[in-house]
Design a protein around this motif. Structure first.
Motif, PDB file in Angstrom:
ATOM      1  N   VAL A  22     -20.446 -84.415  -3.439  1.00  0.00           N
ATOM      2  CA  VAL A  22     -21.724 -84.941  -3.916  1.00  0.00           C
ATOM      3  C   VAL A  22     -21.487 -86.055  -4.943  1.00  0.00           C
ATOM      4  CG1 VAL A  22     -23.853 -84.357  -5.137  1.00  0.00           C
ATOM      5  CG2 VAL A  22     -22.899 -82.769  -3.448  1.00  0.00           C
ATOM      6  N   GLU A  23     -20.509 -85.840  -5.825  1.00  0.00           N
ATOM      7  CA  GLU A  23     -20.170 -86.862  -6.821  1.00  0.00           C
ATOM      8  C   GLU A  23     -19.678 -88.140  -6.138  1.00  0.00           C
ATOM      9  OE1 GLU A  23     -16.847 -87.607 -10.344  1.00  0.00           O
ATOM     10  OE2 GLU A  23     -17.117 -85.605  -9.500  1.00  0.00           O
ATOM     11  N   ALA A  24     -18.805 -87.977  -5.130  1.00  0.00           N
ATOM     12  CA  ALA A  24     -18.287 -89.139  -4.404  1.00  0.00           C
ATOM     13  C   ALA A  24     -19.419 -89.874  -3.685  1.00  0.00           C
ATOM     14  CB  ALA A  24     -17.217 -88.694  -3.404  1.00  0.00           C
ATOM     15  N   THR A  25     -20.346 -89.130  -3.095  1.00  0.00           N
ATOM     16  CA  THR A  25     -21.482 -89.747  -2.400  1.00  0.00           C
ATOM     17  C   THR A  25     -22.355 -90.534  -3.371  1.00  0.00           C
ATOM     18  OG1 THR A  25     -21.476 -87.867  -0.872  1.00  0.00           O
ATOM     19  CG2 THR A  25     -23.413 -89.278  -0.860  1.00  0.00           C
ATOM     20  N   THR A  26     -22.599 -89.956  -4.561  1.00  0.00           N
ATOM     21  CA  THR A  26     -23.419 -90.643  -5.569  1.00  0.00           C
ATOM     22  C   THR A  26     -22.755 -91.941  -6.020  1.00  0.00           C
ATOM     23  OG1 THR A  26     -24.192 -88.476  -6.314  1.00  0.00           O
ATOM     24  CG2 THR A  26     -24.597 -90.350  -7.771  1.00  0.00           C
ATOM     25  N   LYS A  27     -21.445 -91.886  -6.294  1.00  0.00           N
ATOM     26  CA  LYS A  27     -20.709 -93.088  -6.703  1.00  0.00           C
ATOM     27  C   LYS A  27     -20.763 -94.147  -5.609  1.00  0.00           C
ATOM     28  CE  LYS A  27     -17.358 -90.825  -9.750  1.00  0.00           C
ATOM     29  NZ  LYS A  27     -15.952 -90.413  -9.903  1.00  0.00           N
ATOM     30  N   TYR A  28     -20.582 -93.703  -4.365  1.00  0.00           N
ATOM     31  CA  TYR A  28     -20.584 -94.645  -3.249  1.00  0.00           C
ATOM     32  C   TYR A  28     -21.956 -95.305  -3.100  1.00  0.00           C
ATOM     33  CZ  TYR A  28     -19.933 -96.446   1.485  1.00  0.00           C
ATOM     34  OH  TYR A  28     -19.859 -97.264   2.583  1.00  0.00           O
ATOM     35  N   PHE A  29     -23.020 -94.506  -3.217  1.00  0.00           N
ATOM     36  CA  PHE A  29     -24.373 -95.049  -3.068  1.00  0.00           C
ATOM     37  C   PHE A  29     -24.675 -96.088  -4.146  1.00  0.00           C
ATOM     38  CE2 PHE A  29     -28.860 -94.720  -4.406  1.00  0.00           C
ATOM     39  CZ  PHE A  29     -29.430 -95.315  -3.289  1.00  0.00           C
ATOM     40  N   ILE A  30     -24.337 -95.771  -5.397  1.00  0.00           N
ATOM     41  CA  ILE A  30     -24.628 -96.703  -6.504  1.00  0.00           C
ATOM     42  C   ILE A  30     -23.856 -98.007  -6.306  1.00  0.00           C
ATOM     43  CG2 ILE A  30     -24.331 -97.066  -8.984  1.00  0.00           C
ATOM     44  CD1 ILE A  30     -24.856 -94.044  -9.332  1.00  0.00           C
ATOM     45  N   THR A  31     -22.587 -97.894  -5.918  1.00  0.00           N
ATOM     46  CA  THR A  31     -21.764 -99.095  -5.723  1.00  0.00           C
ATOM     47  C   THR A  31     -22.296 -99.950  -4.590  1.00  0.00           C
ATOM     48  OG1 THR A  31     -19.838 -97.811  -6.436  1.00  0.00           O
ATOM     49  CG2 THR A  31     -19.405 -99.905  -5.349  1.00  0.00           C
ATOM     50  N   GLN A  32     -22.593 -99.306  -3.448  1.00  0.00           N
ATOM     51  CA  GLN A  32     -23.053-100.064  -2.288  1.00  0.00           C
ATOM     52  C   GLN A  32     -24.445-100.656  -2.521  1.00  0.00           C
ATOM     53  OE1 GLN A  32     -21.008-100.539   0.576  1.00  0.00           O
ATOM     54  NE2 GLN A  32     -19.585 -99.719  -0.911  1.00  0.00           N
ATOM     55  N   ALA A  33     -25.284 -99.951  -3.255  1.00  0.00           N
ATOM     56  CA  ALA A  33     -26.620-100.486  -3.563  1.00  0.00           C
ATOM     57  C   ALA A  33     -26.510-101.714  -4.471  1.00  0.00           C
ATOM     58  CB  ALA A  33     -27.470 -99.415  -4.228  1.00  0.00           C
ATOM     59  N   THR A  34     -25.576-101.664  -5.426  1.00  0.00           N
ATOM     60  CA  THR A  34     -25.352-102.821  -6.302  1.00  0.00           C
ATOM     61  C   THR A  34     -24.870-104.020  -5.495  1.00  0.00           C
ATOM     62  OG1 THR A  34     -24.742-101.308  -8.094  1.00  0.00           O
ATOM     63  CG2 THR A  34     -24.101-103.626  -8.342  1.00  0.00           C
ATOM     64  N   ALA A  35     -23.906-103.772  -4.593  1.00  0.00           N
ATOM     65  CA  ALA A  35     -23.381-104.869  -3.768  1.00  0.00           C
ATOM     66  C   ALA A  35     -24.471-105.437  -2.858  1.00  0.00           C
ATOM     67  CB  ALA A  35     -22.200-104.372  -2.936  1.00  0.00           C
ATOM     68  N   ALA A  36     -25.299-104.569  -2.281  1.00  0.00           N
ATOM     69  CA  ALA A  36     -26.377-105.041  -1.399  1.00  0.00           C
ATOM     70  C   ALA A  36     -27.398-105.875  -2.168  1.00  0.00           C
ATOM     71  CB  ALA A  36     -27.062-103.850  -0.730  1.00  0.00           C
ATOM     72  N   ALA A  37     -27.702-105.458  -3.401  1.00  0.00           N
ATOM     73  CA  ALA A  37     -28.642-106.230  -4.217  1.00  0.00           C
ATOM     74  C   ALA A  37     -28.072-107.610  -4.547  1.00  0.00           C
ATOM     75  CB  ALA A  37     -28.948-105.468  -5.505  1.00  0.00           C
TER      76      ALA A  37
END
Length: 347
Positions: A53-68
């Motif tokens: 769950v921690e890895a998924t949260t980190k991945y989501f935040i990183t990918q959302a930042t890159a997409a923005a």
């Protein structure tokens, strides 16, 4: 996970990548990246373990930042030039922002910090998807961008080679070692993309075959740490024989397939009158070679401590599919003699 749900998620993963591949409009490419990211999140958190769950949260935040950042760069380019076409990104500011955003999505140094931590929290199958399939769409966008800043690309590539080598030196977790290996290999791909994009695609194809072999071998022998590698010879002697070859191919040693992309990339850098960069790149490969040799030594020349008279654990027949593994190992070890043919096809 329900098979229907899993099928839907895998299909969405492929659909997102296909949309990005086929798009020439930045908004469509961004949409494909978002579908790709949203499809893999439930797969990553499927085990419900806190680390996952921690890895998924980190991945989501990183990918959302890159997409923005990608959306911001493409909007800025459209505002300044009136073009949404990927090949018409001519604004230097927009190009630089988009390049760094795609580097963040790939996990290139110096924006690589999320990749080892995320990969460590996932199971081996999901880690394989993250290390191979998830690299395709961002790298396709980098290949399509026409006017990349040479200084940024060279810096990203060279830093990734060094960080990928240094970061893996003191690791004992196999998934973290393969994460740093991914960073180093992506550095080799990015440093040559401005000169020969087809060579980058060749390097990516061989990297995928080598990483698939490594992850599937670890999955078959149930190895996640260097200590567990020492028991692999008694569980599966064939896997213990081939795993060192996979590691040495990842290191880029002849006569294995992994030597081919490094050889051709160094040749291309020399042709572009960059002998200093080529020399530093070759030396950086020696740093990575050290931890690949550590894994080879741990698997072939050491024995795990044991307190029982029997040194071998029970050898059970595996129920995992071995045909894809056999094909991946063949590609990882035997492709070097085809180098002249592949070079002829590329040029």
């Amino acid at each position: 996970m329900n098979p229907f749900v899993l099928t839907t998620l895998i299909s969405s993963l492929g659909l997102g990548t296909a949309i990005t591949f086929s798009s020439s409009h930045w908004l469509l490419a961004w949409m494909g990246l978002e579908i790709n990211t949203l499809a893999i999140l439930p797969i990553m958190s499927n085990s419900h373990h806190p680390r996952a769950v921690e890895a998924t949260t980190k991945y989501f935040i990183t990918q959302a930042t890159a997409a923005a950042l990608i959306l911001f760069a493409s909007t800025t380019n459209a505002w300044m030039t009136g073009e949404w076409d990927i090949k018409q990104m001519t604004s230097p500011t927009s190009t630089s922002i988009a390049t760094m955003a795609l580097a963040l999505k790939l996990g290139l140094a110096p924006v690589h910090f999320w990749l080892p931590e995320v990969l460590q929290g996932l199971d081996l199958t999901t880690g394989l998807i993250l290390s191979t399939w998830q690299k395709l769409a961002p790298l396709a966008l980098i290949v399509q961008m026409p006017q990349m800043n040479p200084m940024i690309m060279t810096t990203l590539g060279f830093l990734s080679m060094l960080v990928g080598g240094w970061g893996g030196l003191n690791q004992t977790q196999l998934r973290k070692i393969l994460a740093y290996s991914s960073i180093a290999h992506l550095g080799w791909m990015v440093i040559v993309v401005q000169f020969d994009p087809l060579l980058t695609l060749l390097s990516l194809a061989l990297y995928i075959s080598m990483t698939t072999s490594a992850f599937m071998t670890m999955n078959t022998t149930n190895s996640k740490t260097m200590n567990s590698l020492a028991n692999s010879w008694s569980k599966s002697p064939a896997m213990a024989s081939f795993f060192p070859l996979i590691m040495l191919s990842l290191a880029g040693l002849p006569p294995l397939s992994g030597f081919m992309p490094k050889w051709l990339i160094l040749q291309e850098l020399t042709k572009q009158h960059l002998p200093f960069i080529a020399t530093l790149s070759a030396l950086s490969a020696l740093i990575s070679l050290y931890f690949y040799l550590r894994l080879t030594y741990a698997m072939t020349l050491t024995q795990s401590p044991n307190t029982t008279p029997a040194t071998a654990p029970w050898r059970l027949n595996t129920k995992k599919m071995t045909l894809p593994l056999a094909a991946a190992i063949s590609l990882t070890t035997f492709l070097l003699p085809l180098t002249p043919t592949i070079q002829g096809i590329l040029h």
